[in-house]
Design a protein around this motif. Structure first.
Motif, PDB file in Angstrom:
ATOM      1  N   ALA A  58       0.833  -1.201   0.000  1.00 35.68           N
ATOM      2  CA  ALA A  58       0.000   0.000   0.000  1.00 35.68           C
ATOM      3  C   ALA A  58       0.867   1.251   0.000  1.00 35.68           C
ATOM      4  O   ALA A  58       0.558   2.243  -0.665  1.00 35.68           O
ATOM      5  CB  ALA A  58      -0.919  -0.003   1.226  1.00 35.68           C
ATOM      6  N   LEU A  59       1.967   1.196   0.755  1.00 39.52           N
ATOM      7  CA  LEU A  59       2.874   2.341   0.823  1.00 39.52           C
ATOM      8  C   LEU A  59       3.509   2.614  -0.529  1.00 39.52           C
ATOM      9  O   LEU A  59       3.557   3.759  -0.997  1.00 39.52           O
ATOM     10  CB  LEU A  59       3.966   2.064   1.867  1.00 39.52           C
ATOM     11  CG  LEU A  59       5.115   3.082   1.930  1.00 39.52           C
ATOM     12  CD1 LEU A  59       4.583   4.445   2.349  1.00 39.52           C
ATOM     13  CD2 LEU A  59       6.190   2.604   2.892  1.00 39.52           C
ATOM     14  N   ILE A  60       3.980   1.541  -1.175  1.00 40.93           N
ATOM     15  CA  ILE A  60       4.617   1.711  -2.486  1.00 40.93           C
ATOM     16  C   ILE A  60       3.627   2.267  -3.494  1.00 40.93           C
ATOM     17  O   ILE A  60       3.951   3.160  -4.287  1.00 40.93           O
ATOM     18  CB  ILE A  60       5.200   0.370  -2.961  1.00 40.93           C
ATOM     19  CG1 ILE A  60       6.371  -0.041  -2.054  1.00 40.93           C
ATOM     20  CG2 ILE A  60       5.661   0.462  -4.414  1.00 40.93           C
ATOM     21  CD1 ILE A  60       6.923  -1.424  -2.366  1.00 40.93           C
ATOM     22  N   GLU A  61       2.383   1.748  -3.481  1.00 37.40           N
ATOM     23  CA  GLU A  61       1.371   2.225  -4.416  1.00 37.40           C
ATOM     24  C   GLU A  61       1.026   3.688  -4.159  1.00 37.40           C
ATOM     25  O   GLU A  61       0.872   4.488  -5.094  1.00 37.40           O
ATOM     26  CB  GLU A  61       0.101   1.367  -4.290  1.00 37.40           C
ATOM     27  CG  GLU A  61      -0.981   1.714  -5.311  1.00 37.40           C
ATOM     28  CD  GLU A  61      -0.529   1.482  -6.737  1.00 37.40           C
ATOM     29  OE1 GLU A  61      -1.033   2.188  -7.629  1.00 37.40           O
ATOM     30  OE2 GLU A  61       0.338   0.615  -6.953  1.00 37.40           O
ATOM     31  N   GLN A  62       0.954   4.067  -2.879  1.00 36.37           N
ATOM     32  CA  GLN A  62       0.668   5.451  -2.528  1.00 36.37           C
ATOM     33  C   GLN A  62       1.767   6.387  -3.022  1.00 36.37           C
ATOM     34  O   GLN A  62       1.500   7.456  -3.578  1.00 36.37           O
ATOM     35  CB  GLN A  62       0.525   5.583  -1.011  1.00 36.37           C
ATOM     36  CG  GLN A  62       0.287   7.018  -0.539  1.00 36.37           C
ATOM     37  CD  GLN A  62       0.294   7.127   0.982  1.00 36.37           C
ATOM     38  OE1 GLN A  62       0.335   6.121   1.671  1.00 36.37           O
ATOM     39  NE2 GLN A  62       0.256   8.329   1.477  1.00 36.37           N
ATOM     40  N   LEU A  63       3.006   5.965  -2.847  1.00 35.95           N
ATOM     41  CA  LEU A  63       4.132   6.793  -3.279  1.00 35.95           C
ATOM     42  C   LEU A  63       4.192   6.902  -4.801  1.00 35.95           C
ATOM     43  O   LEU A  63       4.546   7.949  -5.346  1.00 35.95           O
ATOM     44  CB  LEU A  63       5.441   6.219  -2.736  1.00 35.95           C
ATOM     45  CG  LEU A  63       5.616   6.338  -1.217  1.00 35.95           C
ATOM     46  CD1 LEU A  63       6.822   5.553  -0.770  1.00 35.95           C
ATOM     47  CD2 LEU A  63       5.748   7.794  -0.806  1.00 35.95           C
ATOM     48  N   ARG A  64       3.839   5.807  -5.475  1.00 36.16           N
ATOM     49  CA  ARG A  64       3.790   5.868  -6.948  1.00 36.16           C
ATOM     50  C   ARG A  64       2.759   6.900  -7.410  1.00 36.16           C
ATOM     51  O   ARG A  64       3.008   7.688  -8.325  1.00 36.16           O
ATOM     52  CB  ARG A  64       3.430   4.489  -7.510  1.00 36.16           C
ATOM     53  CG  ARG A  64       4.568   3.498  -7.551  1.00 36.16           C
ATOM     54  CD  ARG A  64       4.289   2.394  -8.570  1.00 36.16           C
ATOM     55  NE  ARG A  64       5.345   1.408  -8.578  1.00 36.16           N
ATOM     56  CZ  ARG A  64       5.273   0.232  -7.981  1.00 36.16           C
ATOM     57  NH1 ARG A  64       4.188  -0.099  -7.318  1.00 36.16           N
ATOM     58  NH2 ARG A  64       6.273  -0.631  -8.044  1.00 36.16           N
ATOM     59  N   ASN A  65       1.576   6.886  -6.769  1.00 34.39           N
ATOM     60  CA  ASN A  65       0.532   7.833  -7.139  1.00 34.39           C
ATOM     61  C   ASN A  65       0.971   9.262  -6.877  1.00 34.39           C
ATOM     62  O   ASN A  65       0.715  10.163  -7.696  1.00 34.39           O
ATOM     63  CB  ASN A  65      -0.749   7.529  -6.349  1.00 34.39           C
ATOM     64  CG  ASN A  65      -1.381   6.209  -6.766  1.00 34.39           C
ATOM     65  OD1 ASN A  65      -1.166   5.740  -7.889  1.00 34.39           O
ATOM     66  ND2 ASN A  65      -2.151   5.603  -5.879  1.00 34.39           N
ATOM     67  N   GLN A  66       1.618   9.485  -5.736  1.00 36.03           N
ATOM     68  CA  GLN A  66       2.095  10.828  -5.419  1.00 36.03           C
ATOM     69  C   GLN A  66       3.143  11.279  -6.435  1.00 36.03           C
ATOM     70  O   GLN A  66       3.150  12.430  -6.867  1.00 36.03           O
ATOM     71  CB  GLN A  66       2.675  10.855  -4.006  1.00 36.03           C
ATOM     72  CG  GLN A  66       1.629  10.691  -2.907  1.00 36.03           C
ATOM     73  CD  GLN A  66       2.248  10.655  -1.530  1.00 36.03           C
ATOM     74  OE1 GLN A  66       3.472  10.634  -1.391  1.00 36.03           O
ATOM     75  NE2 GLN A  66       1.411  10.652  -0.509  1.00 36.03           N
ATOM     76  N   ARG A  67       4.036  10.361  -6.792  1.00 38.84           N
ATOM     77  CA  ARG A  67       5.053  10.690  -7.775  1.00 38.84           C
ATOM     78  C   ARG A  67       4.424  11.062  -9.115  1.00 38.84           C
ATOM     79  O   ARG A  67       4.788  12.054  -9.747  1.00 38.84           O
ATOM     80  CB  ARG A  67       6.002   9.494  -7.961  1.00 38.84           C
ATOM     81  CG  ARG A  67       7.119   9.734  -8.971  1.00 38.84           C
ATOM     82  CD  ARG A  67       7.828   8.442  -9.330  1.00 38.84           C
ATOM     83  NE  ARG A  67       6.912   7.526 -10.011  1.00 38.84           N
ATOM     84  CZ  ARG A  67       7.247   6.297 -10.380  1.00 38.84           C
ATOM     85  NH1 ARG A  67       8.439   5.823 -10.095  1.00 38.84           N
ATOM     86  NH2 ARG A  67       6.373   5.543 -11.009  1.00 38.84           N
TER      87      ARG A  67
END
Length: 220
Positions: free
Chosen positions: A183-192
């Motif tokens: 979930a953290l990785i997916e969230q960071l991808r979206n923010q990026r």
């Protein structure tokens, strides 16, 4: 303890996120989250120098060359003690209660006898800390005995693994961020992606790239 090691490298070196991620076996976005204090759990840094996993020369090589891959230090097998109590320098003896408290809190499967041999203390002292009847219990703060210099990481890991096996437990792993990792990785991808999209729409003339763009490369 890859997350704790990554936290220390982020705070104390100028290594790139990619170098730290490769050395610690993490995703680069996890390292970015640690650097941005976005991790769900506040991590206490673990010094790989004191753990004899890296040398300062190796870190300096990585800081000079962003493409350099850090090599973990493989030291000689330490001589194992056979009989007799462990000798602890006078300057470190006051740290023993903190180290004992840390083991009791984080590895309850380790027996008093194993703690006694590992740190070089008495079962009476361990029992007093365990049942909170120690005369100085109000001032005892659990601290990693490896960081305190009371034992080596290799010896601690061996004792914990042996105790876990005897108790029928799985070998301990660093899982403080594991539950929310995807979930953290997916969230960071979206923010990026959001940052990159905003940058491309407002800077059509090729303005200054954001830190995320600089890190991951501008998307076409």
């Amino acid at each position: 303890m890859p997350h704790a090691t990554a936290s220390w490298l982020v705070d104390n070196t100028s290594l790139s996120f990619q170098q730290i991620a490769e050395f610690c076996g993490l995703h680069i976005l996890e390292v970015q989250a640690i650097a941005d204090d976005m991790a769900a759990t506040k991590l206490t840094g673990r010094d790989p120098l004191r753990a004899h996993e890296l040398t300062m020369d190796e870190i300096e090589k990585g800081q000079k060359d962003p493409n350099y891959k850090l090599q973990i230090l493989k030291g000689p097998e330490q001589q194992r003690r056979t009989k007799g109590p462990r000798y602890t320098p006078v300057s470190k003896r006051q740290d023993k209660p903190d180290g004992i408290a840390w083991i009791i809190r984080n590895h309850p499967e380790v027996s008093d006898g194993q703690i006694s041999l590992l740190i070089g203390t008495t079962r009476t002292t361990i029992a007093a800390i365990r049942d909170r009847s120690h005369w100085n219990i109000a001032n005892i703060t659990p601290k990693d005995p490896v960081t305190l210099g009371l034992t080596s990481q290799r010896e601690l890991d061996a004792v914990v693994a042996k105790a876990a096996k005897a108790a029928g437990l799985e070998a301990p792993t660093d899982t403080r961020l594991e539950g929310d990792r995807e979930a953290l990785i997916e969230q960071l991808r979206n923010q990026r992606d959001n940052i990159q999209t905003g940058t491309s729409s407002t800077s059509s003339d090729g303005g200054v790239m954001s830190e995320v763009d600089a890190l991951f490369g501008k998307r076409s």
